[in-house]
Design a protein around this motif. Structure first.
Motif, PDB file in Angstrom:
ATOM      1  N   SER A  61       0.834  -1.204   0.000  1.00 43.72           N
ATOM      2  CA  SER A  61       0.000   0.000   0.000  1.00 43.72           C
ATOM      3  C   SER A  61       0.868   1.252   0.000  1.00 43.72           C
ATOM      4  N   PHE A  62       1.991   1.202   0.707  1.00 43.18           N
ATOM      5  CA  PHE A  62       2.921   2.326   0.693  1.00 43.18           C
ATOM      6  C   PHE A  62       3.433   2.571  -0.727  1.00 43.18           C
ATOM      7  N   GLY A  63       3.757   1.493  -1.437  1.00 41.27           N
ATOM      8  CA  GLY A  63       4.237   1.622  -2.814  1.00 41.27           C
ATOM      9  C   GLY A  63       3.207   2.258  -3.730  1.00 41.27           C
ATOM     10  N   LYS A  64       1.933   1.983  -3.505  1.00 40.68           N
ATOM     11  CA  LYS A  64       0.875   2.594  -4.326  1.00 40.68           C
ATOM     12  C   LYS A  64       0.816   4.104  -4.098  1.00 40.68           C
ATOM     13  N   THR A  65       0.990   4.538  -2.844  1.00 40.57           N
ATOM     14  CA  THR A  65       0.975   5.976  -2.576  1.00 40.57           C
ATOM     15  C   THR A  65       2.197   6.656  -3.193  1.00 40.57           C
ATOM     16  N   VAL A  66       3.329   5.961  -3.221  1.00 37.75           N
ATOM     17  CA  VAL A  66       4.526   6.512  -3.867  1.00 37.75           C
ATOM     18  C   VAL A  66       4.259   6.730  -5.355  1.00 37.75           C
ATOM     19  N   TYR A  67       3.614   5.777  -5.978  1.00 33.77           N
ATOM     20  CA  TYR A  67       3.284   5.889  -7.403  1.00 33.77           C
ATOM     21  C   TYR A  67       2.393   7.103  -7.659  1.00 33.77           C
ATOM     22  N   VAL A  68       1.387   7.301  -6.807  1.00 32.67           N
ATOM     23  CA  VAL A  68       0.459   8.423  -6.993  1.00 32.67           C
ATOM     24  C   VAL A  68       1.190   9.754  -6.842  1.00 32.67           C
ATOM     25  N   THR A  69       2.057   9.882  -5.838  1.00 25.98           N
ATOM     26  CA  THR A  69       2.769  11.150  -5.647  1.00 25.98           C
ATOM     27  C   THR A  69       3.719  11.437  -6.804  1.00 25.98           C
ATOM     28  N   MET A  70       4.347  10.399  -7.344  1.00 22.85           N
ATOM     29  CA  MET A  70       5.228  10.595  -8.494  1.00 22.85           C
ATOM     30  C   MET A  70       4.460  11.177  -9.679  1.00 22.85           C
ATOM     31  N   VAL A  71       3.261  10.668  -9.911  1.00 24.45           N
ATOM     32  CA  VAL A  71       2.462  11.134 -11.042  1.00 24.45           C
ATOM     33  C   VAL A  71       1.917  12.545 -10.783  1.00 24.45           C
ATOM     34  N   LEU A  72       1.554  12.833  -9.528  1.00 22.98           N
ATOM     35  CA  LEU A  72       0.941  14.125  -9.204  1.00 22.98           C
ATOM     36  C   LEU A  72       1.935  15.273  -9.201  1.00 22.98           C
ATOM     37  N   TYR A  73       3.170  15.032  -8.798  1.00 16.54           N
ATOM     38  CA  TYR A  73       4.121  16.118  -8.582  1.00 16.54           C
ATOM     39  C   TYR A  73       4.332  16.962  -9.838  1.00 16.54           C
ATOM     40  N   GLY A  74       4.570  16.328 -10.973  1.00 16.80           N
ATOM     41  CA  GLY A  74       4.874  17.053 -12.205  1.00 16.80           C
ATOM     42  C   GLY A  74       3.780  18.019 -12.626  1.00 16.80           C
ATOM     43  N   PRO A  75       2.543  17.551 -12.854  1.00 19.04           N
ATOM     44  CA  PRO A  75       1.490  18.482 -13.266  1.00 19.04           C
ATOM     45  C   PRO A  75       1.176  19.531 -12.221  1.00 19.04           C
TER      46      PRO A  75
END
Length: 378
Positions: free
Chosen positions: A99-113
């Motif tokens: 579950s921690f890894g899923k949140t890492v994925y979401v933050t990676m995608v969100l940061y740029g835009p």
């Protein structure tokens, strides 16, 4: 017996009931401050642009989108903390690491835009305020194009960082992934560069404004408050370089993530600062002598704003009156003092005292506004 997500260092005994939570607590405090402070400032910005200055523009839409993404960014960080973010990985139960890894994925995608929309909002605002400087405006649009050319493909790469995507958070699934550290490092480098450009850009433009040095410094300070964002992005970059390969990712990534959240929220604060003078002057300033602004309501007379394209009679043209519909006037056009209004009746737009004198270069370069008003006495 609880199994940790990472073997502990030699001589360290994991404490799953009372783990060390220094970064975990910092995450809670950071998100609470960002969501509350930035939320209030965004509400003030929307109020000022929609009801006070009434000059809603593209930068406002961009800022709102950036703020919505930043709220999602903070919400994901809080979720990350729930699954062990901010705690040493050997004290995080192995059952939570997916579950921690899923949140890492979401933050990676969100940061740029998120970063792109906020920075673009600030840049578009600069093009409005410094519109007479055409070369600078063109340079700003070119810079926005470069940022778009970087962020757009990188967002796609991050969204498809693994094939299949589930490999990113589940090591038991076979597949391939791009280098996560390289992507985050590239993001950090671009963030540092863009933050430095946005920080430095208003300085030479403000130095050319026709106003006293004290006001120039005030304008430069408002626009260059983003220097704090530069500090956050530099620290984020240094942390990635020094600790990006550490296996203790629940702690390291949360720390890196906090600097990213600080960067985007400082950007939002900087985007909201220029509208605050208009909010103060509209709601709290009472007299022309104190602020250089006239009130909207009066018991003796009312001033009705008129459209010069449709109203041709019974008008009084008043020059150099700051208006709430212009960013340059609200922020830097505080030129009117008590007793210095220049007026002409029935549409005569020639300022008093000039006669037939040919305008000087200083006259031509100043940012001026002509407002036509209709006076009705009661």
């Amino acid at each position: 017996m609880v199994e940790g997500a990472l073997p502990p260092p030699p001589g360290v005994i994991p404490n799953f009931d009372h783990p060390k939570k220094t970064v975990w607590i910092a995450n809670i405090v950071t998100q609470a401050l960002c969501l509350s402070i930035v939320g209030v400032l965004m509400a003030l910005r929307v109020h000022v642009r929609a009801s006070v200055t009434r000059n809603w523009g593209k930068d406002d839409w961009l800022c709102i989108v950036g703020w919505i993404l930043s709220v999602g960014y903070s919400a994901t960080a809080l979720t990350m903390g729930h699954f062990g973010g901010g705690i040493n990985q050997w004290e995080v139960p192995k059952s939570q690491i997916e579950s921690f890894g899923k949140t890492v994925y979401v933050t990676m995608v969100l940061y740029g835009p998120c970063a792109f929309f906020i920075k673009t909002s600030i840049l578009i605002f600069l093009t409005r305020v410094f519109a007479p400087y055409q070369r600078a405006v063109m340079g700003i649009y070119i810079f926005i194009g470069f940022m778009l050319g970087y962020y757009l493909p990188v967002i796609v790469i991050k969204a498809m960082i693994c094939r299949p995507v589930e490999v990113f958070w589940d090591a038991d699934i076979k597949g391939q992934c791009f280098n996560q550290r390289a992507l985050i490092l590239a993001d950090s480098c671009i963030s540092v560069l863009s933050d430095l450009i946005i920080f430095a850009l208003p300085l030479p433009l403000a130095s050319d404004l026709h106003m006293p040095l004290k006001k120039k410094l005030r304008v430069a300070a408002v626009f260059s408050a983003g220097g704090l964002a530069c500090v956050a992005s530099v620290i984020r970059l240094v942390d990635i370089v020094h600790n990006g390969t550490s296996p203790n990712q629940t702690l390291i990534f949360m720390r890196v993530n906090l600097w990213g959240i600080a960067e985007v929220n400082i950007g939002l604060i900087c985007a909201c600062l220029p509208v605050l003078p208009a909010f103060y002057r509209y709601h709290f300033a009472k007299t022309l002598n104190r602020t250089g602004y006239t009130g909207y309501n009066s018991t003796d007379r009312s001033i009705e704003m008129m459209d010069s394209a449709h109203r041709k009679r019974n008008n009084v043209t008043m020059k150099n009156i700051p208006d709430f519909g212009s960013d340059e006037n609200v922020l830097i056009g505080d030129k009117v003092q008590q007793g210095s209004l220049e007026t002409s009746v029935h549409g005569n737009s020639e300022p008093q005292g000039h006669g037939n004198r040919r305008p000087s270069m200083d006259d031509q370069q100043m940012i001026m506004k002509t407002v036509e008003v209709h006076q009705t006495f009661t």
